[in-house]
Write an enzyme that holds these catalytic residues in place. Sequence first.
Site, mmCIF file in Angstrom:
data_model
loop_
_atom_site.group_PDB
_atom_site.id
_atom_site.type_symbol
_atom_site.label_atom_id
_atom_site.label_comp_id
_atom_site.label_asym_id
_atom_site.label_seq_id
_atom_site.Cartn_x
_atom_site.Cartn_y
_atom_site.Cartn_z
ATOM 1 N N CYS A 183 0.865 -1.183 0.000
ATOM 2 C CA CYS A 183 0.000 0.000 0.000
ATOM 3 C C CYS A 183 0.896 1.226 0.000
ATOM 4 O O CYS A 183 1.905 1.259 0.722
ATOM 5 C CB CYS A 183 -0.890 -0.015 1.236
ATOM 6 S SG CYS A 183 -1.962 1.429 1.386
ATOM 7 N N HIS A 225 -9.045 -3.623 -2.006
ATOM 8 C CA HIS A 225 -8.063 -2.890 -1.197
ATOM 9 C C HIS A 225 -8.450 -1.409 -1.110
ATOM 10 O O HIS A 225 -8.479 -0.830 -0.014
ATOM 11 C CB HIS A 225 -6.674 -3.062 -1.822
ATOM 12 C CG HIS A 225 -5.578 -2.318 -1.125
ATOM 13 N ND1 HIS A 225 -4.599 -2.939 -0.389
ATOM 14 C CD2 HIS A 225 -5.308 -0.988 -1.061
ATOM 15 C CE1 HIS A 225 -3.778 -2.029 0.119
ATOM 16 N NE2 HIS A 225 -4.186 -0.823 -0.290
ATOM 17 N N GLU A 226 -8.765 -0.815 -2.268
ATOM 18 C CA GLU A 226 -9.104 0.623 -2.271
ATOM 19 C C GLU A 226 -10.458 0.856 -1.595
ATOM 20 O O GLU A 226 -10.643 1.854 -0.896
ATOM 21 C CB GLU A 226 -9.110 1.166 -3.706
ATOM 22 C CG GLU A 226 -7.829 0.951 -4.490
ATOM 23 C CD GLU A 226 -6.569 1.398 -3.764
ATOM 24 O OE1 GLU A 226 -6.663 2.272 -2.885
ATOM 25 O OE2 GLU A 226 -5.496 0.848 -4.054
ATOM 26 N N HIS A 229 -10.139 1.257 1.991
ATOM 27 C CA HIS A 229 -9.691 2.584 2.413
ATOM 28 C C HIS A 229 -10.888 3.509 2.655
ATOM 29 O O HIS A 229 -10.854 4.361 3.540
ATOM 30 C CB HIS A 229 -8.803 3.212 1.335
ATOM 31 C CG HIS A 229 -7.358 2.814 1.400
ATOM 32 N ND1 HIS A 229 -6.551 3.107 2.480
ATOM 33 C CD2 HIS A 229 -6.569 2.164 0.509
ATOM 34 C CE1 HIS A 229 -5.325 2.654 2.238
ATOM 35 N NE2 HIS A 229 -5.307 2.071 1.051
#
Length: 270
Positions: A183, A225-226, A229
């Site tokens: 990341c 993954h994003e 966030h």
Amino acid sequence: MPLRLPAFLAPSPLVLHPHSRHTVSSPHPHTSRAFFGFPWRARRRAAARSTALSVLRRAEARASAEPAPAAHAEAQEEEEVDPGAVEGTSLRILRYPHPLLRAPNAPVADEELPSLRSVAREMLLVMYASRGVGLAAPQVGINKRLMVFNAEGDQKAWLQEVVMVNPVIVARSKPSVVDVEGCLSFPLMAGQVRRHEWVKVEATRLNGKTFKVKFEGWKARIFQHEFDHLDGVLYIDRLEEEDGPKVQARLGELLDEYEAAPFEGKAPAL
Ligand code: CO
């Protein structure tokens, strides 16, 4: 194709765990590329780590006078970089443990979409300059539900660019797969994370139109993954148990670095 875990993730002889793995199998050819800025040149990286900070600081000092490094295919196999200031944007990637990485992210209102066009473009510039393949708005201090990614990690492959506003996962596969992630908010670190093999997503484009898409494999991993966030979830929260102890030293360094030189923590004006 089997791929090596970076040296610093391989089990130490002193703490060899019976379930530790030296390799993970990847079903996708793109895992030979940078992975959210994942550092593949681990040995060289480890050797360079002691000097990396001073190099990065010097690079930052130079950056205002020099153009940002161009993203190109060869670069994708290199480690992630801190590009410092990137030409064409004032956005900077916030590093762990910056509090905005954990802050709530507001849904984007329709009237905000025009102003987010330049933000999304600048996020892609920063992402390419950092040799990453995805970036979420909170990583540049904008606590909105906006993400960008390009599975190719290559500015020339701009047709692969994905910009998503207010994404929602509407379906996900039961099967999941473990692979290595990094990341851009955790430079010089990586670890194994389990993700759904595919996800179906609804989102809004910058032109205000909604769309549905199914991501599989590599793209599904980047998206998840994003997307995490946007919920203030970081990949260290999902690390495979065996990798937890392996990243502790690097996390400690990041905490020390933040304490010594915290980012300002103000969201850029939109
Ligand atoms: Co990330």
